[in-house]
Design a protein around this motif. Structure first.
Motif, PDB file in Angstrom:
ATOM      1  N   LYS A   1      41.336  38.347  78.250  1.00 47.84           N
ATOM      2  CA  LYS A   1      39.936  38.264  78.448  1.00 47.84           C
ATOM      3  C   LYS A   1      39.484  38.216  79.744  1.00 47.84           C
ATOM      4  O   LYS A   1      40.185  37.719  80.745  1.00 47.84           O
ATOM      5  CB  LYS A   1      39.266  37.026  77.463  1.00 47.84           C
ATOM      6  CG  LYS A   1      39.663  35.871  78.239  1.00 47.84           C
ATOM      7  CD  LYS A   1      39.056  34.731  77.338  1.00 47.84           C
ATOM      8  CE  LYS A   1      39.639  33.438  77.831  1.00 47.84           C
ATOM      9  NZ  LYS A   1      38.927  32.211  76.910  1.00 47.84           N
TER      10      LYS A   1
ATOM     11  N   LYS B   1      29.748  46.317  80.324  1.00 47.40           N
ATOM     12  CA  LYS B   1      30.131  45.475  79.398  1.00 47.40           C
ATOM     13  C   LYS B   1      31.046  44.173  79.921  1.00 47.40           C
ATOM     14  O   LYS B   1      31.448  43.539  79.257  1.00 47.40           O
ATOM     15  CB  LYS B   1      30.585  46.483  78.219  1.00 47.40           C
ATOM     16  CG  LYS B   1      29.766  46.971  77.705  1.00 47.40           C
ATOM     17  CD  LYS B   1      30.272  47.690  76.278  1.00 47.40           C
ATOM     18  CE  LYS B   1      29.336  48.364  76.018  1.00 47.40           C
ATOM     19  NZ  LYS B   1      29.521  49.317  74.454  1.00 47.40           N
TER      20      LYS B   1
ATOM     21  N   THR C   1      31.968  41.149  81.138  1.00 47.03           N
ATOM     22  CA  THR C   1      31.280  39.908  81.664  1.00 47.03           C
ATOM     23  C   THR C   1      32.453  39.032  81.213  1.00 47.03           C
ATOM     24  O   THR C   1      33.229  39.221  80.346  1.00 47.03           O
ATOM     25  CB  THR C   1      30.025  39.636  80.710  1.00 47.03           C
ATOM     26  OG1 THR C   1      30.628  39.670  79.158  1.00 47.03           O
ATOM     27  CG2 THR C   1      28.909  40.363  80.754  1.00 47.03           C
TER      28      THR C   1
ATOM     29  N   THR D   1      34.993  38.457  77.850  1.00 50.60           N
ATOM     30  CA  THR D   1      35.043  39.478  77.046  1.00 50.60           C
ATOM     31  C   THR D   1      36.303  40.100  76.633  1.00 50.60           C
ATOM     32  O   THR D   1      37.024  39.943  77.693  1.00 50.60           O
ATOM     33  CB  THR D   1      34.364  40.932  77.752  1.00 50.60           C
ATOM     34  OG1 THR D   1      32.838  40.613  78.190  1.00 50.60           O
ATOM     35  CG2 THR D   1      34.331  42.023  76.939  1.00 50.60           C
TER      36      THR D   1
ATOM     37  N   LEU E   1      37.683  47.628  75.903  1.00 51.20           N
ATOM     38  CA  LEU E   1      37.202  46.623  75.124  1.00 51.20           C
ATOM     39  C   LEU E   1      37.982  46.543  74.123  1.00 51.20           C
ATOM     40  O   LEU E   1      38.466  47.352  73.197  1.00 51.20           O
ATOM     41  CB  LEU E   1      35.845  46.743  74.625  1.00 51.20           C
ATOM     42  CG  LEU E   1      34.696  46.958  75.677  1.00 51.20           C
ATOM     43  CD1 LEU E   1      33.391  47.208  74.957  1.00 51.20           C
ATOM     44  CD2 LEU E   1      34.561  45.382  76.204  1.00 51.20           C
TER      45      LEU E   1
ATOM     46  N   ARG F   1      37.758  41.174  69.372  1.00 48.64           N
ATOM     47  CA  ARG F   1      37.555  39.821  69.586  1.00 48.64           C
ATOM     48  C   ARG F   1      38.527  38.841  69.197  1.00 48.64           C
ATOM     49  O   ARG F   1      39.106  38.950  68.068  1.00 48.64           O
ATOM     50  CB  ARG F   1      36.001  39.367  68.838  1.00 48.64           C
ATOM     51  CG  ARG F   1      35.652  38.341  69.553  1.00 48.64           C
ATOM     52  CD  ARG F   1      34.108  37.918  69.024  1.00 48.64           C
ATOM     53  NE  ARG F   1      33.168  39.070  69.747  1.00 48.64           N
ATOM     54  CZ  ARG F   1      32.127  39.497  69.308  1.00 48.64           C
ATOM     55  NH1 ARG F   1      31.696  39.311  67.832  1.00 48.64           N
ATOM     56  NH2 ARG F   1      31.473  40.124  69.741  1.00 48.64           N
TER      57      ARG F   1
ATOM     58  N   SER G   1      37.900  33.933  72.285  1.00 48.31           N
ATOM     59  CA  SER G   1      36.686  34.234  72.763  1.00 48.31           C
ATOM     60  C   SER G   1      35.657  33.368  72.106  1.00 48.31           C
ATOM     61  O   SER G   1      35.728  32.391  71.239  1.00 48.31           O
ATOM     62  CB  SER G   1      36.377  35.521  72.667  1.00 48.31           C
ATOM     63  OG  SER G   1      36.044  35.783  71.070  1.00 48.31           O
TER      64      SER G   1
ATOM     65  N   GLU H   1      24.524  44.050  70.627  1.00 47.17           N
ATOM     66  CA  GLU H   1      25.357  43.959  72.016  1.00 47.17           C
ATOM     67  C   GLU H   1      24.815  43.205  72.913  1.00 47.17           C
ATOM     68  O   GLU H   1      25.410  42.504  73.690  1.00 47.17           O
ATOM     69  CB  GLU H   1      25.676  45.398  72.360  1.00 47.17           C
ATOM     70  CG  GLU H   1      26.634  46.176  71.421  1.00 47.17           C
ATOM     71  CD  GLU H   1      25.655  46.652  70.009  1.00 47.17           C
ATOM     72  OE1 GLU H   1      24.480  46.852  70.049  1.00 47.17           O
ATOM     73  OE2 GLU H   1      26.390  47.021  69.421  1.00 47.17           O
TER      74      GLU H   1
ATOM     75  N   GLU I   1      24.894  39.509  72.198  1.00 44.42           N
ATOM     76  CA  GLU I   1      26.385  39.071  72.515  1.00 44.42           C
ATOM     77  C   GLU I   1      26.426  38.751  73.938  1.00 44.42           C
ATOM     78  O   GLU I   1      27.097  37.895  74.409  1.00 44.42           O
ATOM     79  CB  GLU I   1      27.095  39.961  71.818  1.00 44.42           C
ATOM     80  CG  GLU I   1      28.827  39.530  72.250  1.00 44.42           C
ATOM     81  CD  GLU I   1      29.314  38.587  71.111  1.00 44.42           C
ATOM     82  OE1 GLU I   1      30.238  37.918  71.665  1.00 44.42           O
ATOM     83  OE2 GLU I   1      28.762  38.258  70.089  1.00 44.42           O
ATOM     84  N   GLU I   2      26.058  39.906  74.649  1.00 44.62           N
ATOM     85  CA  GLU I   2      26.363  39.595  76.205  1.00 44.62           C
ATOM     86  C   GLU I   2      25.705  38.688  76.837  1.00 44.62           C
ATOM     87  O   GLU I   2      25.981  37.808  77.598  1.00 44.62           O
ATOM     88  CB  GLU I   2      25.912  41.058  76.935  1.00 44.62           C
ATOM     89  CG  GLU I   2      27.080  42.180  76.598  1.00 44.62           C
ATOM     90  CD  GLU I   2      26.512  43.246  77.259  1.00 44.62           C
ATOM     91  OE1 GLU I   2      25.786  43.261  78.334  1.00 44.62           O
ATOM     92  OE2 GLU I   2      26.777  44.527  76.965  1.00 44.62           O
TER      93      GLU I   2
ATOM     94  N   ALA J   1      28.419  35.467  74.928  1.00 41.18           N
ATOM     95  CA  ALA J   1      29.470  35.496  76.054  1.00 41.18           C
ATOM     96  C   ALA J   1      28.903  34.970  77.260  1.00 41.18           C
ATOM     97  O   ALA J   1      29.545  34.498  78.177  1.00 41.18           O
ATOM     98  CB  ALA J   1      29.887  37.003  75.919  1.00 41.18           C
TER      99      ALA J   1
END
Length: 150
Positions: free
Chosen positions: A4, A38, A40, A43, A59, A62, A66, A136, A139-140, A144
């Motif tokens: 991650k 993406k 971050t 992640t 990517l 998950r 996380s 997305e 989530e970002e 996250a």
């Protein structure tokens, strides 16, 4: 190998990944095969270790380490129905923001409802924002990411 993102600086296009083996690997944004936006903190990624560097970064699925699956719709519904108590903040893991909203709610009932009204407006705005964001982006930004408000 799975890992991650620990840190990534888009200006220098450099960062660190924590591998499943417990080792920290350096990486460059150019090694990332997907959209570098993406990248971050937190992640999940898959990568190929090459000495102290991570290469062929993609990517990943998950992992349990996380921040976990958080539903945008669930957060929005919690903000709408129980947002005045900050329940949606606790759901997203933003405990500090949740405590602030709780502290405004309980005394607010006795203080002419003003703090309660302010918290209710904030939770309604967040309800709308959660619904307007894509999964997305949500989530970002809220799962996250470190954003706790709006």
């Amino acid at each position: 190998m799975e890992g991650k993102i620990l840190a990534y600086n888009p200006k220098t296009a450099k960062g660190y990944i924590s591998g499943a083996d417990g080792v920290r690997y350096k990486f460059r944004g150019a090694s990332f095969r997907d959209n570098a936006k993406k990248l971050t903190k937190g992640t999940a990624v898959d990568f190929v270790p090459n000495g102290e560097f991570a290469t062929s970064i993609m990517l990943g699925a998950r992992t349990s380490s996380s921040s976990g699956e958080k539903s945008r719709i669930t957060a929005a519904l919690l903000a709408f129905f129980l947002g005045f108590m900050g329940i949606h903040k606790f759901y997203l893991g933003k405990t500090g923001a949740g405590v602030i909203m709780l502290l405004c709610f309980f005394p607010g009932i006795f203080l002419l409802w003003i703090p309660f009204g302010v918290v209710r407006i904030i939770s309604f705005i967040e309800f709308i924002i959660y619904l307007l964001k894509s999964d997305e982006e949500f989530e970002e930004t809220y799962v996250a990411g470190d954003r706790a408000w709006f």
